[in-house]
Motif scaffolding. Structure first.
Motif, PDB file in Angstrom:
ATOM      1  N   LEU A  19      38.766  69.108 -17.586  1.00 32.82           N
ATOM      2  CA  LEU A  19      39.773  69.336 -18.630  1.00 32.82           C
ATOM      3  C   LEU A  19      40.776  68.189 -18.709  1.00 32.82           C
ATOM      4  O   LEU A  19      41.131  67.733 -19.797  1.00 32.82           O
ATOM      5  CB  LEU A  19      40.506  70.659 -18.377  1.00 32.82           C
ATOM      6  N   ILE A  20      41.224  67.699 -17.549  1.00 32.17           N
ATOM      7  CA  ILE A  20      42.226  66.634 -17.526  1.00 32.17           C
ATOM      8  C   ILE A  20      41.636  65.330 -18.080  1.00 32.17           C
ATOM      9  O   ILE A  20      42.233  64.678 -18.940  1.00 32.17           O
ATOM     10  CB  ILE A  20      42.767  66.418 -16.099  1.00 32.17           C
ATOM     11  N   ALA A  21      40.452  64.956 -17.596  1.00 32.28           N
ATOM     12  CA  ALA A  21      39.843  63.701 -18.039  1.00 32.28           C
ATOM     13  C   ALA A  21      39.487  63.740 -19.519  1.00 32.28           C
ATOM     14  O   ALA A  21      39.645  62.745 -20.237  1.00 32.28           O
ATOM     15  CB  ALA A  21      38.598  63.406 -17.210  1.00 32.28           C
ATOM     16  N   LEU A  26      40.395  58.895 -24.383  1.00 31.77           N
ATOM     17  CA  LEU A  26      38.984  58.669 -24.670  1.00 31.77           C
ATOM     18  C   LEU A  26      38.323  57.920 -23.510  1.00 31.77           C
ATOM     19  O   LEU A  26      37.187  58.223 -23.127  1.00 31.77           O
ATOM     20  CB  LEU A  26      38.837  57.872 -25.967  1.00 31.77           C
ATOM     21  N   ALA A  27      39.045  56.953 -22.926  1.00 30.20           N
ATOM     22  CA  ALA A  27      38.492  56.169 -21.819  1.00 30.20           C
ATOM     23  C   ALA A  27      38.197  57.051 -20.610  1.00 30.20           C
ATOM     24  O   ALA A  27      37.127  56.932 -19.990  1.00 30.20           O
ATOM     25  CB  ALA A  27      39.471  55.062 -21.429  1.00 30.20           C
ATOM     26  N   SER A  28      39.122  57.952 -20.260  1.00 29.81           N
ATOM     27  CA  SER A  28      38.901  58.817 -19.095  1.00 29.81           C
ATOM     28  C   SER A  28      37.743  59.784 -19.345  1.00 29.81           C
ATOM     29  O   SER A  28      36.981  60.108 -18.436  1.00 29.81           O
ATOM     30  CB  SER A  28      40.181  59.593 -18.751  1.00 29.81           C
ATOM     31  N   PHE A  29      37.590  60.231 -20.595  1.00 32.96           N
ATOM     32  CA  PHE A  29      36.468  61.094 -20.967  1.00 32.96           C
ATOM     33  C   PHE A  29      35.145  60.342 -20.787  1.00 32.96           C
ATOM     34  O   PHE A  29      34.195  60.851 -20.177  1.00 32.96           O
ATOM     35  CB  PHE A  29      36.637  61.555 -22.414  1.00 32.96           C
ATOM     36  N   ILE A  31      34.550  57.684 -18.932  1.00 38.95           N
ATOM     37  CA  ILE A  31      34.312  57.359 -17.518  1.00 38.95           C
ATOM     38  C   ILE A  31      33.792  58.568 -16.758  1.00 38.95           C
ATOM     39  O   ILE A  31      32.812  58.476 -16.007  1.00 38.95           O
ATOM     40  CB  ILE A  31      35.595  56.811 -16.864  1.00 38.95           C
ATOM     41  N   LEU A  32      34.438  59.730 -16.957  1.00 38.45           N
ATOM     42  CA  LEU A  32      34.024  60.930 -16.236  1.00 38.45           C
ATOM     43  C   LEU A  32      32.577  61.289 -16.545  1.00 38.45           C
ATOM     44  O   LEU A  32      31.769  61.522 -15.632  1.00 38.45           O
ATOM     45  CB  LEU A  32      34.939  62.111 -16.582  1.00 38.45           C
ATOM     46  N   PHE A  33      32.228  61.310 -17.841  1.00 41.35           N
ATOM     47  CA  PHE A  33      30.875  61.719 -18.192  1.00 41.35           C
ATOM     48  C   PHE A  33      29.851  60.624 -17.870  1.00 41.35           C
ATOM     49  O   PHE A  33      28.681  60.928 -17.644  1.00 41.35           O
ATOM     50  CB  PHE A  33      30.813  62.163 -19.656  1.00 41.35           C
ATOM     51  N   ILE A 128      26.735  63.758 -25.961  1.00 35.26           N
ATOM     52  CA  ILE A 128      27.978  64.430 -25.565  1.00 35.26           C
ATOM     53  C   ILE A 128      29.173  63.512 -25.846  1.00 35.26           C
ATOM     54  O   ILE A 128      30.230  63.972 -26.290  1.00 35.26           O
ATOM     55  CB  ILE A 128      27.935  64.821 -24.075  1.00 35.26           C
ATOM     56  N   SER A 129      29.001  62.211 -25.596  1.00 32.94           N
ATOM     57  CA  SER A 129      30.097  61.266 -25.822  1.00 32.94           C
ATOM     58  C   SER A 129      30.441  61.138 -27.308  1.00 32.94           C
ATOM     59  O   SER A 129      31.540  60.692 -27.666  1.00 32.94           O
ATOM     60  CB  SER A 129      29.738  59.886 -25.250  1.00 32.94           C
ATOM     61  N   LYS A 130      29.510  61.525 -28.201  1.00 28.35           N
ATOM     62  CA  LYS A 130      29.728  61.417 -29.641  1.00 28.35           C
ATOM     63  C   LYS A 130      30.248  62.714 -30.263  1.00 28.35           C
ATOM     64  O   LYS A 130      30.837  62.694 -31.347  1.00 28.35           O
ATOM     65  CB  LYS A 130      28.409  61.015 -30.336  1.00 28.35           C
ATOM     66  N   ILE A 131      30.007  63.848 -29.611  1.00 28.66           N
ATOM     67  CA  ILE A 131      30.350  65.149 -30.181  1.00 28.66           C
ATOM     68  C   ILE A 131      31.846  65.300 -30.489  1.00 28.66           C
ATOM     69  O   ILE A 131      32.200  65.884 -31.517  1.00 28.66           O
ATOM     70  CB  ILE A 131      29.850  66.287 -29.265  1.00 28.66           C
TER      71      ILE A 131
END
Length: 273
Positions: A19-21, A26-29, A31-33, A128-131
């Protein structure tokens, strides 16, 4: 520390990190995935006994290209690339369904192993990164809402199945899943979707009524497909990175199979609108 407490703590850390990332930037999202994807590739290769080097290199390069090099493409060519990516992923999704429902093989040939690691693991993470990109740009609430619906489906499928479940859904692969639990998961996911539409993300209630149905059906199939791979490998979990929960692939098996179908649904809505 007992097993239940381990499971609770690792679950809380996983949900909080996600949830936090996802919300922070966008960068943290990305990186996490990206990290999740690399771990999932490793775990899947261990499951099917495939050398991990090439899949890791291919996954890292294609994910990086997809998430950080969008400006290199013209808008029209970007749509074409996304369409080809979606078609390839849907093709492998059908292959996975064939493995689940029709194939009686207990061994997977080497070519199929590479097809699965690309189309079942790598490409879904790219989708997932595009959704989260809605018509107004990046919106982390979209992906968070999808996870909420998956968690709602899993939770209430378990509760309803445990309470009143009598008819097995797919006993050969997952003996605990029941038809009653499956229906209960869909019903409560639709209720959650309506609440999300009204109080969290906004938008059309109709879209957030249809989305939970798609998500519930394909998240259940995703869980069954990963169970099939584990059954072929004769293991309980895909990994041990999350105490009490197994591996990253065990936690994300639903979203990676849901991703192409949700992305397809959103593209249909985009072009219709």
């Amino acid at each position: 520390m007992n097993e239940s407490l381990k499971r609770l703590l690792s679950g809380v850390v996983y949900v909080a990190l996600l949830l936090i990332a996802t919300s922070y930037s966008l960068a943290s999202f990305y990186i996490l995935f990206g990290v999740f994807m690399l771990i999932a590739i490793y775990e899947f290769c261990q499951l099917v006994k495939l050398n991990v080097i090439l899949p890791l290199l291919f996954g890292a390069s294609t994910y990086t290209l997809a998430t950080y090099s969008k400006k290199q493409y013209l808008p029209d060519s970007d749509h074409i690339n996304d369409g080809l990516l979606l078609l390839a992923t849907l093709f492998v999704s059908v292959k996975c369904l064939h493995l689940l429902f029709i194939s009686k093989k207990e061994k997977i040939d080497k070519l199929s192993k590479y097809i699965y690691v690309i189309g079942y693991v790598i490409f879904p993470f790219i989708l997932i990164s595009k959704i989260p990109f809605g018509k107004y740009g990046h919106n982390p609430q979209i992906i968070i809402s999808i996870f909420i619906l998956i968690w709602t489906n899993d939770t209430f499928a378990y509760i309803v199945g445990k309470s009143i479940g009598k008819h097995k859904l797919f006993e050969k692969i997952s003996p605990k899943k029941t038809i009653e639990g499956f229906i209960g998961g869909i019903v409560f996911s639709v209720i959650a979707g309506i609440l999300i539409s009204k109080y969290y993300i906004g938008g059309s209630i109709l879209i957030w009524t249809i989305s939970p149905v798609i998500i519930s059906i394909f998240s259940t199939l995703g869980d069954l497909i990963e169970s099939k791979f584990k059954r072929i490998a004769a293991v309980k979990d895909s990994g041990k990175i999350m105490p009490g929960h197994g591996g990253i692939l065990d936690r994300l098996d639903s979203i990676i199979f849901v991703a192409p179908f949700v992305y397809l649904f959103y593209q249909i809505l985009y072009y219709v609108s």
